[in-house]
Design a protein around this motif. Structure first.
Motif, PDB file in Angstrom:
ATOM      1  N   TRP A  35       0.853  -1.190   0.000  1.00 22.81           N
ATOM      2  CA  TRP A  35       0.000   0.000   0.000  1.00 22.81           C
ATOM      3  C   TRP A  35       0.891   1.243   0.000  1.00 22.81           C
ATOM      4  O   TRP A  35       2.043   1.188   0.452  1.00 22.81           O
ATOM      5  N   LEU A  36       0.381   2.356  -0.454  1.00 29.86           N
ATOM      6  CA  LEU A  36       1.167   3.592  -0.476  1.00 29.86           C
ATOM      7  C   LEU A  36       1.599   4.047   0.910  1.00 29.86           C
ATOM      8  O   LEU A  36       2.536   4.833   1.029  1.00 29.86           O
ATOM      9  N   ASN A  37       0.951   3.557   1.951  1.00 31.36           N
ATOM     10  CA  ASN A  37       1.374   3.898   3.315  1.00 31.36           C
ATOM     11  C   ASN A  37       2.542   3.031   3.780  1.00 31.36           C
ATOM     12  O   ASN A  37       2.979   3.124   4.917  1.00 31.36           O
ATOM     13  N   GLY A  38       3.048   2.168   2.882  1.00 30.80           N
ATOM     14  CA  GLY A  38       4.214   1.338   3.188  1.00 30.80           C
ATOM     15  C   GLY A  38       3.893  -0.022   3.765  1.00 30.80           C
ATOM     16  O   GLY A  38       4.784  -0.851   3.947  1.00 30.80           O
ATOM     17  N   LYS A  39       2.628  -0.307   4.046  1.00 28.42           N
ATOM     18  CA  LYS A  39       2.240  -1.589   4.627  1.00 28.42           C
ATOM     19  C   LYS A  39       2.049  -2.639   3.530  1.00 28.42           C
ATOM     20  O   LYS A  39       1.414  -2.359   2.516  1.00 28.42           O
TER      21      LYS A  39
END
Length: 154
Positions: free
Chosen positions: A99-103
């Motif tokens: 995901w773009l949040n790094g997860k």
């Protein structure tokens, strides 16, 4: 000396939400974030840039959360009539969606179409999208011009 109160900040946030909703056509979901599908079809990179220009990002939080994802699909993605990019890709490491949040994507977190993700038989399908006809994910070629959904925290 001017003292800013909590009500001052609440009023400012309320005004921003009202502007996003009523003037700019954004939808406030149950997670209190704002969402909008843009139908000016763009590549994944262009979609990222377009969201950033609006002070937003490609949708992540509302897509991860199943109930919000269903709501966004029913209200925004399905009526848009075309596949829609979300903030999920495996551009860094093939087969590892992040995901773009790094997860990292957790197995079973989203429902992929039959045989997906499949990297297009080696054609480099690295960017996730949602079909408008059903709430099914697909890995698309990132240069494909699709709708995109942005997410903003008011």
């Amino acid at each position: 000396m001017i003292t800013l109160t909590d009500s001052f900040f609440k009023s400012d946030i309320d005004d921003r939400i009202t502007t996003l909703e009523q003037v700019l056509g954004w939808y406030r979901a149950g997670n209190n974030k704002m969402y909008k599908v843009f139908t000016e079809r763009a590549s994944y990179t262009e979609s990222l840039e377009n969201c950033e220009k609006k002070g937003a990002r490609l949708a992540v939080d509302g897509i991860i959360e199943a109930a919000i994802r269903r709501d966004l699909f029913d209200r925004l993605i399905k009526p848009s009539g075309y596949k829609t990019y979300v903030g999920l890709d495996d551009r860094a490491i093939e087969g590892t969606f992040v995901w773009l949040n790094g997860k990292p994507l957790i197995a079973g977190e989203v429902e992929w179409g039959s045989g997906e993700p499949n990297n297009g038989g080696g054609r480099g399908q690295d960017c996730a999208s949602i079909y408008h006809s059903d709430l099914i994910f697909d890995d698309a070629e990132c240069q494909n011009k699709l709708n995109f959904i942005c997410e903003i925290s008011p």
